[in-house]
Every structure is written in C-alpha cells, then in structure tokens.
Design an enzyme around this catalytic site. Structure first.
Site, PDB file in Angstrom:
ATOM      1  N   GLU A 200       0.890  -0.986   0.004  1.00 37.35           N
ATOM      2  CA  GLU A 200       0.021  -0.113   0.022  1.00 37.35           C
ATOM      3  C   GLU A 200       0.842   1.457  -0.072  1.00 37.35           C
ATOM      4  O   GLU A 200       0.383   2.321  -0.418  1.00 37.35           O
ATOM      5  CB  GLU A 200      -0.897  -0.174   1.138  1.00 37.35           C
ATOM      6  CG  GLU A 200      -1.987  -1.035   1.251  1.00 37.35           C
ATOM      7  CD  GLU A 200      -3.045  -0.917   0.257  1.00 37.35           C
ATOM      8  OE1 GLU A 200      -3.443   0.338  -0.275  1.00 37.35           O
ATOM      9  OE2 GLU A 200      -3.652  -1.794  -0.220  1.00 37.35           O
ATOM     10  N   SER A 480     -45.607 -24.968  47.479  1.00 35.73           N
ATOM     11  CA  SER A 480     -45.037 -25.624  48.853  1.00 35.73           C
ATOM     12  C   SER A 480     -43.578 -25.249  49.068  1.00 35.73           C
ATOM     13  O   SER A 480     -42.887 -25.767  50.046  1.00 35.73           O
ATOM     14  CB  SER A 480     -45.135 -27.218  48.685  1.00 35.73           C
ATOM     15  OG  SER A 480     -46.404 -27.598  48.308  1.00 35.73           O
TER      16      SER A 480
END
Lengths: 817, 253
Positions: A200, A480
């Site tokens: 690049e 319960s």
C-alpha cells in the site's frame, strides 16, 4: 481603497494621444502584473488559511476523541488442578469455546492435542484482574472423571493451578455497530507492517503524507496494465479518506485529502498514524456489524489473534484492504486467492520474504474459518442479568463505547447442561400430559451455594431467544416451596419444636374475610392425624403445615422469608403458608442459597469484576456474607429436606442421581397445578427449576412430576459435592422411637437446646450406653440466641452432661411407669 | 481596445479592486472559522491517550466500592442497610511495610476518605479496649495452616504474602479464588476474615469469621482466632456484651 483620481491620467475616451496610449499600455501591464502579484499573494494566503482550517479538522478528528469500543463480556475461566472433577468432553468443549486449534502436536499458543484422556495444551497468556496468567504448555491427564495429573509439558515445575483464558460470551456494541479489537503499535506484528507497506505505501516512513513518487509509479503501472492495479495513495491519505463517511471521489475531495494528509504527517509521528490506520481500516461486514481494524479482522476471518497469523493469512488481510466485499474470501474465494497471491508476490519482490516462503505461502489454502470474532454461544438470559447488574453502576453509553471488560460468573459447562435439560425434558413432559408441543415453558438457574455465584441461567425453552426471561421476570406463586421456611421458623425455637415434634394434620377452616371460608386440604385429600414434623415436610402435608404456621404466626414466617433473602413485599395472610407468595425463580434461588450455605446469605451475583479497556479494575463485586439464620436450625431443616428425597415427594431423585450424592430440596405445586417447582441444593450448588405455562393454565404437573425431572437431569450432569455430614455446633444426634419401639429407632439430629422436648428418645445417636444420673436442673440457655458454645472441650462436656441428665430423667420416667 | 487595456481598465477600476480585496479577506477569514460538521462523527482514537496508556501493571489499588454494599438492586437479596463503618485510622493495626510505598498512602488515603464519608471519629465509646483489641489481634499469630491440597495451598500461601505486604484487595481476590475450589475450608474463610479485618471492614470480617466457625468443626486454634475477630467486630458495632462473650471464647474460656 481607491487610488486618488488623477484627472490628468484619465483622458477622455476615444481621444487619447498615441504616446498616452503607449504609456497606458505599459502602466496597464504593470498594473496587471501588480494585481496578479497581489492576487497570487491573496490566493496563497487563502490557501494557507484553508490549510489551517483543514489542519484544524485533522486535529479535531485525531485528538481528544476515542474509538468507541464495545464492551466485552467473559465467562468464568476454567481452573485446572489435580482432583478437579472434569471429563475429557468437558475439557475439549471448553477448549473449543476458546477457539483453540486441535492438532497432532500443539506448536503455537492456542492449540491442543488430545489422546484419549490425555491433553497437551498450549495456553494463551491472559490478563486477569489479579494478574497475568502466562502462556503454558500443559500436560493434563484425566481419569475417572477428574484431573489426575497436571504437568508442565516443557519440563518446568508443575503448576499447582492453571487458569485457562476466559471465553468471550458477548460484546455490547457501540450504536454505530462498528466492532474492533484495539491494537497498539507494538501489537502489530512486523510481518503485517512489512506486507502492508509493500503493497500500500512503500515509502511510508519517509514521505511527508503524500508521495508523489508513488503516484507517478502508480500512474505508469496502471497505464501499462490497462487497468488499476496500484494505488498511489499513502496510508496517511487512506486514513484521511476514512474520516469521511461518504465515498465521493471528486478532485476537490482528493485535494482536501492531500492537504489533510500533509497536515496529519506534520503533526503526528508515523507510528501513531500507522496504529490509527491499523485500527480504522474497514475489512469486512458481518450482518449488522462492521469489522474495522486488523485486530478484529484476524478473529473474524481466522478465529485467531493477530500475532498467531502466518504469511498467507497476513497477506489475505492486506489483500482485503482494496475491497473487503469484492474480495470476500468466503463468498469469492477465487478472487481472494488471486489477490492474496498478488500481495505475496509484491512482498517477495520487495524483499520482505524469500522466494521459497512466497511459493509455500501461495500454495497454502485461504484458511478462513466460519464467521469468527463473534462471541461463542448465545446466552441472552444470563446477559440480561449481567446488564441489570451493570446498569446500576454504568450508563448505557459507557457500556457501549468504553471497551469495558466484564468478567462474569457464567460457567458454560453448567449452562449447557441446564439448557439441554430444559430443551429435552419439556417435550417429554408435554407428551406425557397430552399437550401440544410448545405449550409448556420452563426456567432454571444454578448457583454456587457458598458464594452465590450464578453459574447458569435459563430463561425459557428456547435459550437463544432473547425475549421474556422467565428466570428473572416470571413472578409465580411458589406453592409448597414456602414450607421449609415455615419449618425453619419452628425449628429456630428448639425448646418448642424438634424434627419429631408431632404436628396436627387435621382440617383447617378459617374465615376468608369475604364470608366464605378457607379450607385447604392435602394433596391426597386425606388427613393424617399427628405426624412428626419432618414427615409433614417430606410428604408436604398442607394441613399440618398450616396448623404449624398459624401456631407460629404468619408474620414470623414472613419475617423469616425476608431474612432468607426475599425482597418482595409479601401479604402476610394464612394462604401464604401454602405459598400464595409470588416470586421469580431467581428470588427463590436467593432464599434457597441461604439454606444451602448454612444460614449465611450471599447475594446472587452474575459479575465478578469490571475492568477498563487497558485492564485496570473499575469495579469488583466481592464475596460478602451475612449470617441470616442460626446454623443449627438450618441444619435441621436441611435434614428434613433430605427426607423429601429419601421418603417424600422427590424420591424419583434416588433413581436419577448417583447414590453418593446427597441432596436436599422441596417440590412446589400450586393451585390446579399451574406451576411446577423444584428448589434444592447439594453440598456446593443450589438450583431452582420452574415449569409452567405462559398463559397460566394448568400444567397437569406437580413439582415432583414436572420441574423435579429437569432438576434431576441438571444435577446429575454437573459436578456436585454431597451434603456435608459434619453437624454445626449445637446439634447432636439422638435415636428416637417413632412408635415401633426403640429397637426400630430412627437417628435424627437435634438441637441440644431442645433435648428436653424430645419425648421419644432412645439414647444418643452413637448408641453409647449412658449411665443414668441424678438430673441437675440445668436451665438451657435461651434458644436460638447469639452466643453459642465456648471452647469445644467444655462444650462437649456440657453437651454430654445435658444429654445424660435428660436421658436420666427420661429413663427414670420410662422405667417408673 | 486591446484585451490588455481592457484588463488594465478592469483592474484599474477601484471599485472592483475593493470588491476583490474584500472577497479575499472574507475568504481568508472564513478559512479560520470553525467548520460546521456535515457528517456524523467518525470514531477516532485519541492518539495521545493511546500512547500514554501504560501496560497495565499489577493492580494494587483499593477496591472502589466497600464490600459492604456490592450488590445491585435487582438482586433478590440486598444486604440490609448496614451503618457505614468508621474506618479507624488510629486502629490500623498493621503498618504495611510494603515494597510498594504507594500502597500505604493509598490505604491511609482511603482511611481518611472513609472517615470523611462517615463524618464520625474513629471508634465510639470505650477507647481503652479497642486500642488494645486490634493491636493484640494484629500481633496474634495466625492459626496454623492445615494441609491443603496443592492448588488451594498455593493460593493460600500467595494470599498470605499479599496480605502481609499490604495488598488486601489482591489477597481477597486470591482467597475468593481458593474458596471457589474448596468452599468448605474453614481456614480460607478465616483468612478472608482476617484480610477484611485489616482493611477495617469489621462487620464483614465478623461475618466471615462466623462462617469459618460454622465449618471449623473441632479446630480450636482456628475457632479462637475467629472468635477474636468476632469480638472486634461486635465491639465496633456497639454490641459490648457480645464482644465480651466472644473475647472469652477467643481466649479459650
């Protein structure tokens, strides 16, 4: 500013003498030159000022702002030590979750090899809050379901304890949905820098931001090739380009970018620009998520951190810069390979690698994995809990953008087991009750008993669906499940109640306030007369419980429930004794955690610590306990809850669980069987399961036929310690006659403060022959008080004496009849 | 007329000159003006800040929130609002001779911060006993470490070192890690209680010591050490009777 008018220099039009014309012409030219000069200067000034403006823009964008980094959420790290219960499958599953590569011989960090029950693992280094765990080369031998040997495969000293890295389970993304893994300049491997520059921007370190040489070269190359093969933009220019979100490619934009690149280069050192580039460059798209930066791209394409990439992988990443979608290696592997090879060639041309390396790299396959860089597994229910906990201390924007690292308590092994149990059992239950598939829903949670760390959270039968989290949000009557609380309240008064105190299982009828009467009944619609307390709990007799609760006072039961950790406001009415109280599964979990921890309440938590992006601790959620209830009554009620499993409503567990695993728990069923619950614990884990219907219609399941099955599946598949046998101080064992005479006596634990209340004692638990003694009228200390025993020796003696004296009385009484 | 003279005429016109000058000046000035943003902000990192960000050292910081209230409201349970503890500066039993001098300053900083928060003087009521209590506690020998399996043993050792060097937060984290492996080991709970005690978090120290006792079985020295901490905790909480009782048990009575 006008020049003074010189009438003599302004002859009338059309009547100028020739000499004047000439002079005028010369002056005209001079004036022109002057003006041109002025204009030039002005334009120059303008350009300079424009440059200043651009520089201002560059500075504003480059400084003072930070990348919005997503927050990372991690599960608990797996700790390895000799003796740790672990199966080879679990270990391999964990390594897979951590994206370790399996091979024949682990070469690099983050890989492992398996030979049956033996593992060779090269771990990655990981920074935890309390220190960095270094990379290790481990030799792990598993046998019989636990770690038998843990050695250093490199010949160094064997570690006593090795912590694997924590698995990423989620990211909380910034609102713009960009995702990145930040890399610092020093984290960028040289290989990547070389490749990047070669392709690049060759002269990155020597140009001033714009590289005219590169531009010329690119022009020539492109003309030669007839198409665009090279770009002339420097990295600096590309970085600047990324500052703008639209992609105009006009000359004006180009000029702007050139100026800004110059400014950028002037202001900042090359290394900073390179690092910014490496983190900003767009390299892919994953649905909603934009992949920015090499750090994340490395995970996204290869499931590996940047420093683990080789030549071909690095080349592919650089190749993608030109067009991440066009060269997407998953969708266009051909193009991607061609471009990657071009990059490799370029690199080799410029001497970055040798021709042999280039050849080998070009031959290598692309090597991309399935979409990586994503958190493994989806745990939306657990994450909701994490989010709620975080929201107290962090704002939403902070969560999304500060790069926080959140370490949670989630145990993926336990979570998987819990999810599987729910997913597999619910269809079976539906079939057994004739429901259409999808009718029943469930929720489950598992936590560590002593510390209250949430190990697993399941919000519904579709665990990956982030919707209504039933574990956190479904407020249901607990039925319960309230009973142990009532019995605990009773047992906290040892001079009045013991495990064998006879309760009246006889009809109850109370005015309900609206003219009707509340007349509960037992599940089997029978009354059982006087029953021992433990059996009333084991068999879940409603009538006995209501009678007991009314004797104690509903307010005291409500108070005990609050002490155990239920924050919700409760209506203290008699119906509450049968569980008209509504709680979420997590709230139930808190209550049962206190029981599981011997009365020491530890708040259920999902987060261990939060670090900032650089690893500094921000917030830690440490272990904190509170003695909510005395240990002795908790021990007794736990024993009674064990009887629930041994002889009560949860005997199915005896078949499902290994014989060595003792557990305690309670089934819960609500009116018309709308809710099915089971809550219970082993020696080290507490778990709660709920099964019901979102439309609240009857499930046709009791706690024992519904939630219990899922609970059993979970507990049978995770590591568990049995309940401790060691009784706390103040508890002793006694043999009692329950009607079959002392030859068939049952051994039960008893609070020493309440030995007097025992009317059916057959002697000490160990069957010692104790001589009858003249009873000393020893007044026992006030029951359930703060100060308990003194030093053990004296305590033991005191206990023996008390037992003897009481026993003596009883014996005399018995014999005297 | 030649174009040159036209130009000359044009430039010669002072009104035009003025206009052009004004235009240039305006243009120049606008260059200095702040540009309004036209795009949504691009996420950019602060390069300065990045360079400045240090490699995270081993953190030796006091925990930001006191362990007394670590919980989030969403928890089903929240620790009942305990009165915030007075961190007794006068009471800091161990002057940490730490290799990291910052630790001491941080500790005293925190101590003063704690005082500033609570706005009350260190320990109320009896000045005599508290002065002697924690100091004697500080010099009290640790109970003997039981034979622990290698993993927890290594962690316990590390925690002891951390505690002695003043890294209380690190010691607590190490002990919690050990407790995950052996949740029923009374010695580890005792050591965690000790760390909290030295941090001045007496209430939590007392709780942890009680937890240790509930698991200690018959180990007398361990239980006595626990009772000692429970005594300090009770005294700090104002329960003098309970404190005396606990002290009695701590000395074996």
């Amino acid at each position: 500013m006008a020049r003074p008018k010189n009438p003599s220099a302004r002859p009338a039009r059309g009547s100028r003498p020739a000499s004047d014309k000439g002079r005028e012409g010369r002056r005209g030219w001079r004036a022109l030159a002057r003006w041109l000069g002025l204009l030039g200067a002005a334009v120059g000034l303008g350009l300079l000022l424009y440059g200043v403006k651009l520089d201002g823009t560059v500075r504003a964008k480059f400084e003072g702002k930070r990348w919005a980094l997503p927050a990372r959420v991690y599960a608990r790290p797996l700790e390895l030590y000799v003796g740790r219960p672990l199966t080879p499958e679990s270990l391999e599953g964990e390594l897979e979750r951590l994206k370790y590569r399996k091979g024949k011989e682990p070469q690099r960090d983050g890989s492992f090899a398996r030979d049956g029950e033996r593992f060779l693992v090269r771990t990655r280094a990981f920074s935890f809050w309390d220190g960095t765990e270094p990379e290790r080369y481990l030799d792990i031998q598993i046998a019989g379901g636990h770690v038998e040997a843990l050695k250093d495969a490199g010949g160094g000293p064997d570690p006593a304890l090795a912590r694997l890295d924590a698995a990423l389970i989620a990211s909380i993304y910034p609102t713009h949905n960009e995702d990145r893994v930040l890399v610092r300049r020093e984290d960028i491997p040289d290989r990547l820098v070389k490749t990047l520059l070669a392709v690049e921007d060759r002269n990155f370190f020597s140009h001033q931001g714009v590289d005219p040489v590169a531009i010329t070269r690119a022009l020539v190359r492109n003309l030669q090739a007839g198409e665009v093969v090279e770009g002339g933009s420097t990295l600096t220019q590309q970085l600047v380009k990324n500052f703008y979100l639209n992609d105009e490619r006009t000359l004006a934009r180009k000029i702007n970018e050139a100026f800004m690149a110059l400014a950028l280069d002037l202001r900042y050192p090359k290394d900073e620009i390179l690092a910014a580039y490496a983190n900003e460059i767009f390299l892919g798209q994953d649905g909603n998520r934009a992949i920015h930066g090499f750090g994340l791209a490395s995970h996204f394409y290869f499931n590996r951190p940047l420093d683990e990439l080789g030549i071909p992988e690095t080349a592919l990443l650089v190749a993608l810069i030109k067009g991440p979608s066009y060269y997407d290696p998953r969708r266009h592997p051909q193009r991607a390979t061609e471009r990657r090879n071009l990059v490799i060639d370029t690199l080799q041309e410029q001497g970055g690698i040798t021709p042999e390396q280039a050849k080998a790299a070009k031959r290598a396959p692309l090597g991309v994995s399935d979409k990586g860089g994503r958190p493994v597994g989806v745990y939306p229910a657990f994450l909701q809990m994490v989010r709620r906990q975080l929201q107290r201390d962090y704002r939403e924007e902070d969560l999304r953008s500060e790069g926080l690292r959140i370490f949670t308590t989630l145990d993926p092994l336990v979570q998987t087991v819990a999810e599987q149990a729910v997913i597999e059992r619910l269809p079976e239950l539906e079939k057994s009750r004739g429901f259409d598939p999808g009718t029943l829903e469930g929720a489950a949670l598992v936590a560590s008993a002593a510390q209250g760390e949430l190990l697993a959270l399941v919000g519904g039968r579709d665990p990956e669906y982030a919707g209504f989290n039933r574990a956190l949000e479904a407020v249901r009557p607990i039925g319960s499940l309230i009973k142990p609380v009532i019995y605990l309240t009773a047992l906290a008064e040892p001079d009045k109640y013991s495990l064998v105190t006879r309760l009246r299982d006889s009809p109850v009828s109370l005015p309900a306030g609206d003219g009707t009467r509340w007349q509960p009944h037992n599940y089997d619609r029978k009354t059982h007369g006087p029953v021992p307390l433990y059996r009333a709990l084991a068999k879940s007799y409603n009538l006995a419980t209501v009678n007991l609760g009314l004797e104690l006072g509903v307010d005291r039961v409500a108070d005990m429930l609050a002490r155990l950790g239920a924050q919700r406001r409760i209506d203290a009415v008699p119906a509450m004794l049968l569980g008209s109280v509504s709680l979420t599964p997590v709230e139930v979990g808190q209550v049962y955690q206190t029981l599981a921890a011997g009365g020491f309440r530890a708040p259920l938590r999902a987060i261990r610590e939060v670090l900032d992006v650089s690893g500094r601790p921000l917030n830690r959620y440490p272990l904190a306990v509170e003695p909510a209830v005395d240990a002795a009554p908790v021990y007794l009620v736990t024993w009674a809850m064990q009887q629930v499993v041994q002889q009560g409503t949860a005997t199915w567990l005896k078949k499902r669980l290994p014989a060595t695993l003792t557990v305690a728990g309670k089934t819960g069923t609500t009116n018309e069987l709308r809710d099915s619950w089971f809550a219970g614990f082993s020696g080290d884990k507490v778990a709660v399961v709920w099964v019901g219907r979102d439309d609240n219609k009857p499930t046709r399941l009791t706690g024992g036929t519904g939630a219990l099955r899922i609970w059993g599946d979970i507990m049978a598949s995770v590591e568990n310690r049995p309940l401790p046998e060691l009784a706390p101080e103040g508890v002793t064992e006694v043999r009692v006659d329950l009607g079959g005479g002392c030859s068939q006596a049952m051994t039960i634990p008893v609070d020493v403060d309440g030995l007097r209340t025992l009317s059916a004692s057959c002697g000490r638990g160990r069957g010692q022959a104790v001589a009858a003694r003249t009873a000393q009228a020893d007044k026992p200390p006030a029951g359930g008080a703060t100060a308990r025993a003194v030093s053990p020796g004296a305590r033991e003696a005191e206990r023996k004496e008390k037992a003897r004296s009481v026993f003596g009385e009883l014996m005399r009484g018995f014999l005297g009849e | 007329m030649s174009s040159a003279s036209l130009c000359a005429d044009f430039w010669g016109n002072s009104g035009v000159k003025q206009a052009i000058l004004i235009l240039i000046a305006a243009f120049g000035l606008s260059a200095c003006a702040v540009q309004p943003r036209t795009e949504p902000p691009a996420p950019i990192e602060s390069s300065r800040a990045r360079i400045a960000a240090p490699v995270p050292p081993r953190p030796i910081l006091p925990e930001p929130p006191p362990p007394e209230e670590p919980e989030v409201e969403i928890y089903p349970y929240r620790a009942p609002g305990e009165a915030p503890e007075a961190v007794p500066v006068a009471e800091t039993p161990v002057q940490p001779e730490s290799p990291a001098p910052t630790m001491t300053s941080l500790q005293s900083e925190r101590a003063t911060a704690g005082l500033a928060e609570e706005g009350m003087a260190p320990l109320p009521s009896s000045p005599g006993a508290p002065a002697s209590g924690p100091r004697s506690l500080a010099s009290a020998p640790s109970p003997p470490a039981p034979t622990l399996p290698p993993a927890t043993g290594a962690l316990a050792q590390q925690a002891e070192q951390q505690r002695q060097s003043g890294d209380y937060v690190g010691a607590a984290a190490t002990l919690e890690r050990a407790l995950r492996i052996e949740p029923r080991e009374a010695y580890l709970w005792n050591r965690l209680a000790r760390v909290r005690m030295e941090q001045g978090l007496h209430s939590q120290a007392g709780n942890l010591a009680e937890r240790s006792n509930s698991l200690a079985g018959d180990e007398a020295p361990l239980k006595q050490d626990n009772w000692g901490m429970i005594a300090v905790s009770r005294r700090a909480g104002g329960d003098l009777e309970g404190a005396t009782e606990a002290e009695r048990k701590a000395s074996g009575g």
